[in-house]
Design a protein around this motif. Structure first.
Motif, PDB file in Angstrom:
ATOM      1  N   THR A   1      50.311  24.444 -17.452  1.00 38.15           N
ATOM      2  CA  THR A   1      49.542  23.808 -18.518  1.00 38.15           C
ATOM      3  C   THR A   1      50.370  22.713 -19.175  1.00 38.15           C
ATOM      4  N   PRO A   2      49.806  21.518 -19.375  1.00 33.66           N
ATOM      5  CA  PRO A   2      50.569  20.435 -20.011  1.00 33.66           C
ATOM      6  C   PRO A   2      51.067  20.831 -21.397  1.00 33.66           C
ATOM      7  N   ASN A   3      52.225  20.317 -21.775  1.00 30.95           N
ATOM      8  CA  ASN A   3      52.810  20.610 -23.075  1.00 30.95           C
ATOM      9  C   ASN A   3      52.133  19.864 -24.213  1.00 30.95           C
ATOM     10  N   SER A   4      51.343  18.850 -23.891  1.00 31.80           N
ATOM     11  CA  SER A   4      50.491  18.181 -24.867  1.00 31.80           C
ATOM     12  C   SER A   4      49.049  18.540 -24.560  1.00 31.80           C
ATOM     13  N   ASN A   5      48.204  18.490 -25.582  1.00 28.35           N
ATOM     14  CA  ASN A   5      46.771  18.631 -25.346  1.00 28.35           C
ATOM     15  C   ASN A   5      46.261  17.308 -24.795  1.00 28.35           C
ATOM     16  N   ILE A   6      45.970  17.280 -23.505  1.00 25.18           N
ATOM     17  CA  ILE A   6      45.570  16.036 -22.842  1.00 25.18           C
ATOM     18  C   ILE A   6      44.066  16.054 -22.612  1.00 25.18           C
ATOM     19  N   LEU A   7      43.388  15.071 -23.176  1.00 29.66           N
ATOM     20  CA  LEU A   7      41.947  14.895 -23.001  1.00 29.66           C
ATOM     21  C   LEU A   7      41.723  13.611 -22.213  1.00 29.66           C
ATOM     22  N   VAL A   8      41.039  13.702 -21.083  1.00 26.94           N
ATOM     23  CA  VAL A   8      40.739  12.528 -20.272  1.00 26.94           C
ATOM     24  C   VAL A   8      39.236  12.307 -20.281  1.00 26.94           C
ATOM     25  N   VAL A   9      38.829  11.132 -20.701  1.00 26.65           N
ATOM     26  CA  VAL A   9      37.420  10.770 -20.775  1.00 26.65           C
ATOM     27  C   VAL A   9      37.210   9.450 -20.050  1.00 26.65           C
ATOM     28  N   SER A  10      35.956   9.079 -19.894  1.00 29.70           N
ATOM     29  CA  SER A  10      35.621   7.711 -19.512  1.00 29.70           C
ATOM     30  C   SER A  10      34.579   7.204 -20.478  1.00 29.70           C
ATOM     31  N   ASP A  11      34.370   5.907 -20.476  1.00 25.96           N
ATOM     32  CA  ASP A  11      33.404   5.299 -21.380  1.00 25.96           C
ATOM     33  C   ASP A  11      31.990   5.343 -20.819  1.00 25.96           C
ATOM     34  N   HIS A  12      31.860   5.395 -19.513  1.00 31.52           N
ATOM     35  CA  HIS A  12      30.550   5.354 -18.855  1.00 31.52           C
ATOM     36  C   HIS A  12      30.723   5.656 -17.380  1.00 31.52           C
ATOM     37  N   GLY A  13      29.604   5.868 -16.705  1.00 34.44           N
ATOM     38  CA  GLY A  13      29.616   6.011 -15.259  1.00 34.44           C
ATOM     39  C   GLY A  13      29.287   4.691 -14.585  1.00 34.44           C
ATOM     40  N   PHE A  14      28.723   4.760 -13.367  1.00 33.19           N
ATOM     41  CA  PHE A  14      28.468   3.534 -12.594  1.00 33.19           C
ATOM     42  C   PHE A  14      27.255   3.702 -11.702  1.00 33.19           C
ATOM     43  N   ALA A  15      26.604   2.571 -11.422  1.00 33.90           N
ATOM     44  CA  ALA A  15      25.472   2.551 -10.495  1.00 33.90           C
ATOM     45  C   ALA A  15      25.500   1.252  -9.702  1.00 33.90           C
ATOM     46  N   PRO A  16      25.032   1.270  -8.456  1.00 38.43           N
ATOM     47  CA  PRO A  16      24.927   0.034  -7.685  1.00 38.43           C
ATOM     48  C   PRO A  16      23.749  -0.803  -8.172  1.00 38.43           C
ATOM     49  N   PHE A  17      23.821  -2.109  -7.984  1.00 41.10           N
ATOM     50  CA  PHE A  17      22.663  -2.955  -8.297  1.00 41.10           C
ATOM     51  C   PHE A  17      22.473  -3.990  -7.194  1.00 41.10           C
ATOM     52  N   HIS A  18      21.232  -4.453  -7.063  1.00 43.14           N
ATOM     53  CA  HIS A  18      20.893  -5.346  -5.952  1.00 43.14           C
ATOM     54  C   HIS A  18      20.354  -6.701  -6.393  1.00 43.14           C
ATOM     55  N   THR A  19      20.009  -6.854  -7.669  1.00 41.56           N
ATOM     56  CA  THR A  19      19.346  -8.076  -8.114  1.00 41.56           C
ATOM     57  C   THR A  19      19.944  -8.583  -9.414  1.00 41.56           C
ATOM     58  N   ALA A  20      20.272  -9.866  -9.448  1.00 41.23           N
ATOM     59  CA  ALA A  20      20.709 -10.525 -10.674  1.00 41.23           C
ATOM     60  C   ALA A  20      19.487 -11.130 -11.365  1.00 41.23           C
ATOM     61  N   VAL A  21      19.466 -11.040 -12.707  1.00 39.43           N
ATOM     62  CA  VAL A  21      18.311 -11.497 -13.488  1.00 39.43           C
ATOM     63  C   VAL A  21      18.768 -12.525 -14.519  1.00 39.43           C
ATOM     64  N   ASN A  22      18.076 -13.655 -14.571  1.00 37.10           N
ATOM     65  CA  ASN A  22      18.366 -14.689 -15.566  1.00 37.10           C
ATOM     66  C   ASN A  22      17.340 -14.571 -16.691  1.00 37.10           C
ATOM     67  N   LEU A  23      17.728 -13.928 -17.787  1.00 40.67           N
ATOM     68  CA  LEU A  23      16.776 -13.632 -18.847  1.00 40.67           C
ATOM     69  C   LEU A  23      16.384 -14.862 -19.644  1.00 40.67           C
ATOM     70  N   ASN A  24      17.331 -15.731 -19.947  1.00 42.01           N
ATOM     71  CA  ASN A  24      16.970 -16.928 -20.711  1.00 42.01           C
ATOM     72  C   ASN A  24      16.022 -17.821 -19.918  1.00 42.01           C
ATOM     73  N   ASN A  25      16.199 -17.877 -18.590  1.00 37.94           N
ATOM     74  CA  ASN A  25      15.227 -18.615 -17.777  1.00 37.94           C
ATOM     75  C   ASN A  25      13.847 -17.986 -17.889  1.00 37.94           C
ATOM     76  N   TYR A  26      13.794 -16.664 -17.860  1.00 36.59           N
ATOM     77  CA  TYR A  26      12.500 -15.985 -17.981  1.00 36.59           C
ATOM     78  C   TYR A  26      11.863 -16.273 -19.333  1.00 36.59           C
ATOM     79  N   LEU A  27      12.641 -16.200 -20.399  1.00 33.03           N
ATOM     80  CA  LEU A  27      12.100 -16.497 -21.720  1.00 33.03           C
ATOM     81  C   LEU A  27      11.618 -17.939 -21.804  1.00 33.03           C
TER      82      LEU A  27
END
Length: 739
Positions: free
Chosen positions: A511-537
């Protein structure tokens, strides 16, 4: 880190760098495994890892692995890609882990790190994106989420908030006499936050709120981007007698005549001009002309001899067969910046020479953090180059003719180089503060590798320049190769965790001598399409001087230029109500009906749409400042998140039209593969949580948690009450402990 240097300048630097290093180990699979193992044991990139005191260790160490996804970690542990007895595997065996960790909305790096650090949702802590607009700013001004005021500010003035809506955990801990260390953790940067676009802007959050006992801010772009070089034999000539003498004095032997070339690489960093030259050496005594080593130096300095004290490095010696870059400190630069050189191809006769010079970077030395930064500079070195997506995507100059295999090898070198640097920085921080109550560490991987290489969906073109390369026409070898690079990113991150565990030590039970907590900020997903929102607006008829979208990943803050709120507002309250309704309608009506990218019938592109709440009385002084569960003070007047598969980033220039589309003004083929920022309740966007230590029970799977639970859990471990603004709850992981 969702896309990649982070916090300073504040807006301009972050915009370039978080884009530049977006897609927070070499070509062959066997090489990936061997190099990762070798690096974990021996590679220090010419800088010794600082020893850590063993007589004491920090009480709590929080490590964030940007973008780490539970499903990937668990699969890699099962398959042996990650060692089940080291790093995350060790913490899982010795403590607790979460099946799912619901992160913030939107699931973006800046927003979710501030949620972790405050225990408050993005709407409450007022950081909801990587980039957004402060309503106290002129309409066209943006701010980085990494340098924005945590807990909001007063729009009157504007000025610092008397009652912030969220409080960083380090504020309360320090108020209770605890010692806190931040090794590049978002939000702890020692910066005085001001309003972008306002002349003589007042401070809306003082540096004191963003400074801890030992604060090292994330590095910054030093003004010179990466560049590739292609040389041939014709570019080299006999080295000058001065260079030959200097190399001899440095103990560098060449068994063929030393040759020299100019890279025609002149630039200015920190007020100093540099002119990079290269010398070629043959270090093999085989009676053949067999150049195998290149030496990079500044023409004005030449090749000095002797030992070099950090951050200095002297010339950069690169042996091509090592497949490893060499650091190069920019002597004399006022910002103490540096770069690195990598040789991707070196023919023995110099007929083909391909070189990468990485971007120049430095650590901001704000007055509040100068002492800590100077300690890092003199014991760890200058801010190391990190994984730069502009190289494999051939966006940086000079890389057009480099083959994919070499560009990928360059990127993988940067992954190892930068994670090693971040780890050594963290170890130095621990070494200097062995009695700290809380150490907060940030590691950029596997985020960058997932952005760049998450080619796991058949709808993703394996060649971003060829829309036909989807489905059965995907390059299967490339798909397999990219899979190993994602694995290498996780291995590098896991190795960082293990090195920190090794530094604090373990008891006889492991067991580590410090209390070690490992987190991440978010997960991940693949994407296939780029979107230009200002062009759409624009296509929908909106006046972009009145309505403007600020996007990060698949999330959008859409602002209305409201009179009396923005300094230069032009939209009346009555028109605001109309425009807000029209924006919501337009977003709901954006659909994709291209059968090549759908799994079923046409699909609405937007998944979640949140309007800013309005008072019943149009004359209410709070009009345009209403908040809700998902809308904070500086969230857009409409906040929206797209479905998985779509992303606002990745639009190419020139634009590549998707297979089956007749128009590319809104939808197009992107030039990278992984994204986050989607609905945080989607399983693939879940964050990780692993923890073990002397005060943590060994009880395995604790089910589902939330990232806003991390701060109150740390407070519980340190026996400090949480701030009233904390929305999370302390996890039931605390054991009796021995201290």
């Amino acid at each position: 880190m969702s896309k990649y240097l982070k916090f300073y300048g504040i807006n301009q630097t972050w915009q370039w760098l978080r884009q530049t290093f977006r897609h927070k180990l070499f070509l062959r699979l066997s090489a990936v495994v061997l190099v990762t193992f070798f690096v974990s044991l021996t590679v220090d990139y010419s800088m010794a890892t600082q020893p850590v005191a063993t007589t004491s260790s920090p009480k709590v160490i929080l490590i964030s692995l940007d973008g780490a996804t539970p499903d990937f970690v668990e699969q890699y542990l099962k398959d042996g890609v990650l060692n089940r007895r080291q790093g995350l595997g060790l913490l899982k065996r010795q403590g607790v882990y979460a099946e799912r960790n619901i992160t913030c909305s939107a699931s973006l790096t800046a927003a979710c790190h501030v949620a972790i650090g405050t225990g408050s949702t993005a709407a409450r802590n007022d950081i909801n994106s990587n980039t957004f607009h402060l309503v106290a700013s002129p309409f066209t001004s943006n701010i980085s989420g990494f340098g924005a005021p945590i807990g909001g500010y007063s729009t009157i003035g504007p000025s610092a908030s008397v009652q912030p809506t969220a409080e960083p955990i380090w504020v309360g801990l320090q108020r209770n006499g605890k010692q806190v260390v931040a090794a590049t953790f978002p939000g702890a940067d020692g910066v005085d936050v001001r309003v972008p676009g306002l002349t003589n802007s007042p401070i809306i959050q003082p540096a004191s709120t963003r400074t801890v006992s030992y604060t090292v801010p994330f590095g910054a772009f030093a003004g010179v981007g990466a560049r590739g070089f292609n040389l041939t034999t014709a570019d080299f000539s006999s080295a000058s007698s001065q260079i030959v003498t200097q190399l001899n004095n440095a103990g560098r032997i060449s068994y063929s005549p030393i040759l020299q070339a100019s890279l025609n690489d002149q630039f200015t960093v920190g007020g100093v001009n540099y002119d990079i030259q290269v010398a070629a050496l043959d270090t093999t005594d085989d009676r053949r002309t067999n150049y195998d080593t290149l030496v990079f130096f500044d023409a004005q300095i030449g090749i000095p001899t002797g030992t070099f004290s950090l951050p200095a490095t002297g010339p950069a010696y690169v042996k091509a067969s090592d497949r490893q870059s060499s650091l190069f400190y920019l002597e004399g630069s006022s910002n103490q910046a540096g770069t690195a050189f990598y040789v991707s191809n070196l023919a023995p006769d110099l007929s083909t020479v391909r070189i990468a010079r990485y971007s120049a970077n430095a650590i901001p030395r704000n007055p509040a953090v100068q002492t800590s930064v100077d300690d890092i500079l003199t014991h760890v070195g200058f801010w190391s180059p990190q994984a730069d997506f502009r190289i494999p995507e051939r966006l940086s100059p000079g890389f057009t003719t480099f083959p994919d295999s070499e560009l990928e090898a360059i990127y993988e070198d940067q992954v190892q180089l930068f994670v090693d640097y971040q780890t050594r920085l963290a170890l130095r921080a621990i070494n200097q503060n062995p009695n700290a109550d809380l150490v907060m560490v940030y590691i950029e991987q596997p985020d960058g590798s997932e952005h760049q290489f998450l080619l796991t969906d058949s709808r993703q073109p394996s060649d971003p320049t060829n829309p036909l390369s989807i489905g059965a026409r995907q390059d299967k070898a490339k798909v397999a190769r990219y899979r190993t690079y994602v694995q290498a990113g996780y291995q590098a991150a896991n190795n960082a965790v293990q090195r920190i565990i090794d530094a604090v030590g373990t008891n006889r039970q492991g067991t580590p001598n410090s209390n070690i907590l490992v987190v991440s900020d978010h997960g991940f997903a693949p994407f296939h399409t780029a979107v230009n929102l200002n062009n759409y607006l624009r296509n929908r008829g909106f006046d972009l001087t009145k309505v403007r979208a600020v996007t990060s990943g698949p999330a959008a803050n859409i602002y209305i230029n409201l009179q009396g709120r923005e300094p230069n507002g032009v939209v009346s309250r009555a028109e605001y109500i109309t425009l807000q309704r029209q924006i919501i309608t337009a977003l709901r009506e954006l659909v994709d009906n291209n059968p090549n990218y759908l799994r079923g019938r046409q699909s609405a592109v937007f998944d979640l749409i949140y309007p800013r709440p309005l008072p019943s009385d149009v004359n209410d002084p709070k009009f345009g400042l209403g908040t809700s569960e998902f809308v904070g003070q500086d969230t857009g007047d409409v906040f929206a998140i797209m479905r998985e598969g779509y992303n606002f980033d990745g639009i190419q220039s020139p634009i590549i039209t998707r297979l089956g589309d007749s128009d590319n003004s809104v939808f197009s083929v992107p030039n990278f593969y992984g994204a986050h920022g989607y609905d945080p309740t989607i399983p693939s966007l879940s964050a990780i949580f692993y923890a073990a230590g002397p005060d943590i029970q060994r009880r395995g799977n604790i089910g589902r948690i939330r990232n806003i639970d991390i701060a109150p859990t740390i407070n519980s471990l340190l026996n400090v009450p949480s701030a009233p603004t904390v929305q999370g709850r302390a996890l039931n992981i605390k054991g009796r402990g021995d201290r």
